[in-house]
Design a protein around this motif. Structure first.
Motif, PDB file in Angstrom:
ATOM      1  N   PHE A 115       0.652  -1.316   0.006  1.00  0.00           N
ATOM      2  CA  PHE A 115       0.118  -0.167   0.129  1.00  0.00           C
ATOM      3  C   PHE A 115       0.789   1.217   0.146  1.00  0.00           C
ATOM      4  O   PHE A 115       0.257   2.491  -0.539  1.00  0.00           O
ATOM      5  N   GLN A 116       2.065   1.028   0.645  1.00  0.00           N
ATOM      6  CA  GLN A 116       3.027   2.271   0.513  1.00  0.00           C
ATOM      7  C   GLN A 116       3.262   2.607  -0.888  1.00  0.00           C
ATOM      8  O   GLN A 116       3.446   3.826  -1.239  1.00  0.00           O
ATOM      9  N   GLN A 117       3.614   1.602  -1.918  1.00  0.00           N
ATOM     10  CA  GLN A 117       3.849   1.811  -3.152  1.00  0.00           C
ATOM     11  C   GLN A 117       2.795   2.561  -3.733  1.00  0.00           C
ATOM     12  O   GLN A 117       2.817   2.680  -5.154  1.00  0.00           O
ATOM     13  N   GLY A 118       1.705   2.874  -3.208  1.00  0.00           N
ATOM     14  CA  GLY A 118       0.597   3.813  -3.821  1.00  0.00           C
ATOM     15  C   GLY A 118      -0.252   3.125  -4.821  1.00  0.00           C
ATOM     16  O   GLY A 118      -0.213   3.143  -5.836  1.00  0.00           O
TER      17      GLY A 118
ATOM     18  N   GLU B 190      -3.105   6.301  -0.495  1.00  0.00           N
ATOM     19  CA  GLU B 190      -2.671   5.367   0.632  1.00  0.00           C
ATOM     20  C   GLU B 190      -3.663   5.014   1.709  1.00  0.00           C
ATOM     21  O   GLU B 190      -3.879   3.927   1.951  1.00  0.00           O
TER      22      GLU B 190
ATOM     23  N   LEU C 195       0.475  10.202   4.889  1.00  0.00           N
ATOM     24  CA  LEU C 195      -0.460   9.481   4.291  1.00  0.00           C
ATOM     25  C   LEU C 195      -0.905  10.250   3.165  1.00  0.00           C
ATOM     26  O   LEU C 195      -1.577  11.257   3.504  1.00  0.00           O
TER      27      LEU C 195
END
Lengths: 503, 272, 341
Positions: free
Chosen positions: A14-17, C151, C147
């Protein structure tokens, strides 16, 4: 930050968008559903059903399981749990007998290992070093090998490999099968059960007791044994601290130094006892460091890693002795041979090379020792010992022969066979003591060597294993540097305090 | 109220004895199928004698290693039965397949994506209720399962009588009582495995009933959509339940289309 | 030079000094390096987001945000605060309503984004990591500024679109408004009326830590609360609790009609004597995330019979017979499992 890099790295996705998947909660009206609409529907239904879904699912499954089991099983007598199991458990986990039995059993395992390994070790050493080594030298002479080739191959690579095999193979092939038998019987989970409270206080898992025990045999095997710990954080703690269990490759160093320096401080009839106590003291210190460092790690670097604990105590089952012994011994033999070839052989080559490559008439080793000497002296050791530890990273069991060889090289002391780059093989303690004396060793050197042998980076097999098991270069690095840093601080402090008191 | 939407897939059509397994995914899981005709997964709770069953079936033809990229031990071995070469893959011992741990994820992925020709579920006959939890979960994923009711000797010693035929009828898949330590029942187990692999025996597995109407409705709605997108998927209901449970791995496999590949017809190159 | 180093006292002193210097520089959170990094992170944006949060909170609670309350919340001096508010007004986030800053629609969206980030992150920490409850808020205070909306959506999907954070505060949906938790402070709960804890105020952190230490969490039923000037007595989870009023005021409860409350009953599994059996009543709400799922997978479900079999000689884990298997659980987990009396 550590929360982002937790064990499974799942959050990374999820960090990598990733594209947001919940932009349109309503499935597109008209047109056939697609993968996207399935996910959107699932998200909407999840909100409706609520987060108790997992609970309802498990309740449904277990309810059906109970019903089906009820239909299939009839139990005339209500024998809830097998009586024999219960009786054994009463004893092995009792307040009175639990710990004494455990200590006795493990003492027995270690005793069998030490006594039992002596003879095959001697025998292997006689064959590999006493018989084959001269024969190989003669062969090389007969074939007209140049001195450097036979030196590198036979004195360097072969001798180091042979040394590792004869020192490590017998204890490994005895220790681990015994453990496997205890495991098959079902006793080891009870050990974890008995000791868990102590490990819990330092943020670790009771099963770490088992990987720690394995570590007394071999740290790399101990690291693999951490697989029984199913909670990610506790498993990492167990891996990073396994090195504080004094492994088979380090016991001989401890025993030799304790005998030569500590045992001689007291009357001869007490010598054996005192030196044995010193070695056990070092091992206990290692256990203390295991707990201390576990505590430290769980409160600093490993804060926030997920922790789940549950420990099944399986029914006791008679172990299949012959089959277990056969497979376990074969496994260990293959493992030791692999390690000797992959890690010890190159080390042997390096040791021979530093002793034989000369610059301006002096072997390379002399320059290295002189360079390391000030640091070594500062922490109560010397340059020879430090260099030995650097070149013997692959295998701790060749540290002492390397130290002997290098000391002879530096001081010209006599009495040890071999020559430059030839790992020394000596029989008498007197000869060794005289070599150490020539090297300028004191009681401080001996004590600090024992401490440093416990507290330094793990051997490269173990570091490699930690890398493989944790899947992380970061943790492998921490595992290598943390004990080294502790060792440097401890030996340094001991050296300074010692000198303050002594002068 | 089994809302099973579809008939048993694929095997009925055309080639009855063809292997089912998913070669592409098995390769990614590190299972080399070049020397074998069928692949069999071995699942079970911890401490049920699973490794004894494994050793008895494969003898010395086995080797151990890791699952690719995972620090989970894998043992695999082989046996020959009725002229067909089988590869047996030992899955990690788990209580459940709902992927709260690495072990469960490995076992689950193998059964779901590797699509083994047969999955043997080893159960401890003395602790049937607990063990059936895992068996029921496996049966949600695959109908090609054989239940190995192990430790029958111990059950008898404890005075338990187990009606394996009734269990087989209830579960809808073959149930074979064994005592692997004594080598009892293994021939029957092999025959049952062979029957399922070659399509001679077709399972109609038991499916867990939903007690809550709201959950049941949600599952049905999702199953409807899933079967429309992936018509031949044999375990749409299970996939729906995983999605409702918020299983990101399954969601990801839908997104990437990996799940879709599972619903393709089996390979056709193996002639009968 | 070499001789100097080999003076043991000097060496020791030098080493200690080096150690101290390194500690001052690199100590986590309090070291100079950590402070420097935090200061760099404390950019204008962070301040402005914190100000938005503060103003939003004040508006929800019907209070009037002032320059001083904002500068107090941000811990910067009033002049800087005034300049900051000026810049935020220029950016269209605030309007000046006769000296009181008010949120514009854009400002409200921005505030809700930060609140959503904060609460989702707390939820994430509660469900998927092993951090202590007391550490959630502080970590979320940092992450909320980092964030992005994309995200957040992915995180929400991963967590199953939760609607409440672990303290019981509602998580704002991506484009919706925020519903208040609708509870009243425990101190104003009428006597003899049961209530469900809907929210534990997580600021100030010290007070929150004490509430957590008491074992309170949203979802628990509170009964028999008696409020006096210096003490608040109440029962929850079968245990009696005594809180100072100042603490109890940070516990928010939703009053429940007497008959709607099913007696939670039961006692923690840890109270079982060896050899005693009981049935599971419920798993307490404090048991979260992976740990909860693990227990469910082991078959610890309402109605399951559990027998205490033996206790470790070192005192802690106790082995229980659960559906035919003997499984050892630690007291700090077993206390979440409620069993019949």
């Amino acid at each position: 930050m550590s929360a982002l890099t937790t064990s499974d790295g799942r959050l990374a996705s999820f960090q990598q968008g990733q594209p947001p998947i919940d932009k349109s909660p309503q499935p597109a009206t008209g047109g056939p559903p697609t993968a996207e609409t399935i996910l959107a529907t699932a998200a909407r239904l999840r909100r409706e059903v609520g987060l108790t879904f997992h609970e309802q699912l498990m309740e449904d499954i277990y309810a059906d399981a109970a019903r089906l089991a009820d239909r299939a099983v009839t139990r005339p007598g209500e024998a809830e749990r097998f009586d024999l199991d219960r009786s054994i458990d009463r004893i092995v986990t009792s307040r009175v007998w639990g710990f004494p039995m455990m200590i006795l059993l493990f003492a027995l395992v270690f005793w069998i290992t030490i006594i039992g390994a002596n003879y095959p070790s001697q025998w292997l050493s006689n064959i590999l070093i006493g018989t084959i080594y001269p024969w190989l030298n003669n062969m090389a002479d007969a074939l007209g090998f140049p001195w450097w080739l036979s030196g590198l191959l036979i004195d360097g690579i072969y001798l180091a490999t042979a040394w590792v095999v004869s020192v490590m193979l017998p204890p490994m092939a005895i220790f681990f099968p015994l453990f496997t038998l205890l495991e098959d019987f079902g006793y080891l989970p009870r050990v974890a059960f008995n000791l868990d409270n102590i490990f819990r206080r330092s943020g670790a898992h009771g099963r770490q007791a088992l990987s720690m025990m394995m570590g007394f045999g071999c740290n790399a095997a101990g690291v693999v044994a951490t697989r029984v710990i199913d909670s990610p954080r506790e498993r990492l703690i167990a891996m990073l601290t396994n090195n504080f269990a004094l492994c088979n490759g380090r016991w001989p160093t401890q025993i030799l130094i304790a005998t030569l320096f500590i045992g001689t401080l007291v009357p001869a009839w007490l010598g054996g006892l005192v030196s044995a106590a010193a070695v056990v003291g070092i091992a206990v210190l290692g256990v203390a460091f295991t707990f201390g460092v576990s505590w430290f790690l769980s409160r600093t670097m490993l804060r926030g890693e997920v922790s789940t604990f549950s420990l099944e105590l399986p029914p006791y089952r008679p172990p299949r002795i012959r089959q277990t012994l056969a497979t376990s011994i074969v496994d260990r033999t293959i493992y030791v041979l692999w390690r000797a070839v992959v890690f010890a052989a190159p080390a042997g080559a390096v040791i021979w090379l530093i002793a034989n490559i000369t610059i301006a008439g002096q072997p390379l080793a002399v320059y290295l020792v002189n360079f390391l000497n000030p640091i070594g002296l500062l922490i109560g050791l010397n340059g020879v010992i430090l260099l030995a530890y650097v070149v013997a990273i692959p295998a701790n069991e060749i540290v002492i022969p390397t130290i002997l060889m290098l000391t002879v090289l530096m001081t010209g002391a006599s009495g040890v066979d071999g020559g430059a780059g030839v790992l020394a093989q000596t029989e008498s303690h007197q000869t060794i003591a005289s070599v150490f004396q020539a090297g300028g060793w004191t009681l401080l050197t001996a004590v600090n060597l024992m401490l440093f042998s416990l507290l330094h980076n793990p051997c490269s097999t173990t570091i490699y294993t930690i890398y493989k098991e944790s899947g992380s270069k970061k943790w492998a690095t921490v595992a290598a540097l943390l004990p080294l840093a502790i060792g440097l601080v401890v030996t340094f402090t001991v050296a300074q305090v010692w000198r303050l008191i002594a002068y | 109220m089994t809302n099973e939407p579809k008939q048993i897939p694929i095997t009925d059509s055309g080639c009855a004895g063809c292997p089912m397994y998913n070669p592409g995914h098995l390769e990614r899981l590190g299972v080399d199928m070049s020397e074998s005709d069928y692949v069999v997964g071995l699942a079970g709770n911890p401490n049920v004698g699973k490794s004894t069953v494994f050793n008895s079936l494969t003898g010395l033809r086995q080797h151990t290693g890791n699952w690719p990229g995972k620090t989970v031990t894998r043992a695999e071995g082989g046996f020959v039965y009725d002229g067909a070469r089988y590869k047996l893959v030992d899955l990690p011992g788990t209580y459940s397949l709902l992927s709260t741990s690495l072990d469960e994820e490995v076992a689950r992925d193998f059964i779901l994506f590797g699509r083994p020709d047969v999955t043997i579920v080893v159960l401890d006959a003395t602790r049937l209720e607990r063990n059936l939890n895992l068996a029921l979960q496996v049966l949600e994923i695959t109908d090609r399962a054989v239940i190995c009711l192990n430790l029958m000797d111990e059950a008898t010693r404890r005075g338990l009588k187990i009606d394996d035929r009734r269990l087989a009828r209830d579960l809808g898949v073959p149930v074979v009582p064994t005592a692997a330590r004594q080598g009892k029942g293994l021939d029957e187990l092999l025959r049952a495995v062979n029957d399922v692999a070659t399509g001679r025996s077709v399972g109609r597995p038991y499916r867990v009933r939903q007690r809550s109407a709201a959950v049941s409705r949600a599952v049905d709605e999702l199953v409807g959509q899933i079967t429309q997108v992936f018509p031949d998927l044999p375990n749409a209901r299970w996939v729906a339940m995983r999605l409702l449970d918020g299983d990101e791995n399954i969601a990801e496999s839908i997104r990437s289309g990996e799940l879709g590949q599972l619903s393709r017809a089996p390979r056709l190159e193996v002639a009968a | 030079m070499i001789d100097l180093i080999f003076n043991p006292l000097l060496a020791l002193v030098l080493a200690i000094v080096t150690g101290l210097v390194l500690a001052v520089l690199f100590w986590p959170q309090r070291g100079l390096l950590a402070r420097l990094r935090r200061a760099r992170r404390m950019s204008d944006r962070v301040y402005s987001e914190d100000a938005l949060k503060h103003i939003h909170k004040a508006e929800v609670k019907g209070r009037r945000p002032t320059l001083h309350s904002i500068s107090g919340a941000l811990q910067i001096d009033p002049n800087e605060t005034a300049a900051l508010l000026g810049r935020m007004t220029d950016a269209g986030l605030l309007v000046d309503d006769a000296g009181t800053p008010r949120l514009t629609p854009a400002g409200r969206d921005a505030a809700l984004h930060v609140i959503r980030a904060h609460r989702l992150w707390e939820r994430y920490l509660a469900e998927e990591t092993g951090y202590d409850e007391a550490a959630w808020h502080g970590q979320a205070e940092e992450r909320e500024h980092e964030l992005t909306p994309a995200e957040l959506d992915a995180l929400a999907a991963r967590l199953g679109h939760p609607t409440y954070d672990p303290h019981g505060d509602p998580i704002p949906p991506p484009d919706g408004a925020l519903e208040p938790h609708g509870g009243l402070p425990l101190t104003s709960l009428p006597p003899d009326q049961p209530g469900r804890i809907v929210h534990l105020e997580d600021e100030p952190e010290l007070v929150y830590a004490q509430l957590v230490a008491e074992g309170l969490s949203p979802g628990q039923i509170v009964r028999n609360a008696t409020v006096s000037a210096d003490r608040v007595h109440f029962w929850t989870n079968g245990d009696e609790h005594v809180l100072a009023p100042i603490l109890a005021a940070n516990v928010f409860v939703q009053p429940l009609p007497e008959e709607a409350v099913e007696p939670v009953g039961g006692r923690p599994l840890t109270r079982l004597k060896m050899g005693e059996s009981a049935r599971v009543v419920a798993l307490a709400p404090g048991l979260r995330g992976q740990e909860r799922r693990r227990f469910l997978d082991l078959g610890l479900l309402p109605g399951t019979e559990v027998t205490a079999e033996m206790r470790s000689p070192s005192g802690d884990p106790t082995a229980y017979r659960i559906r035919g298997a003997t499984i050892a659980l630690r007291a700090d987990q077993a206390k979440y499992i409620r069993v019949t009396e």
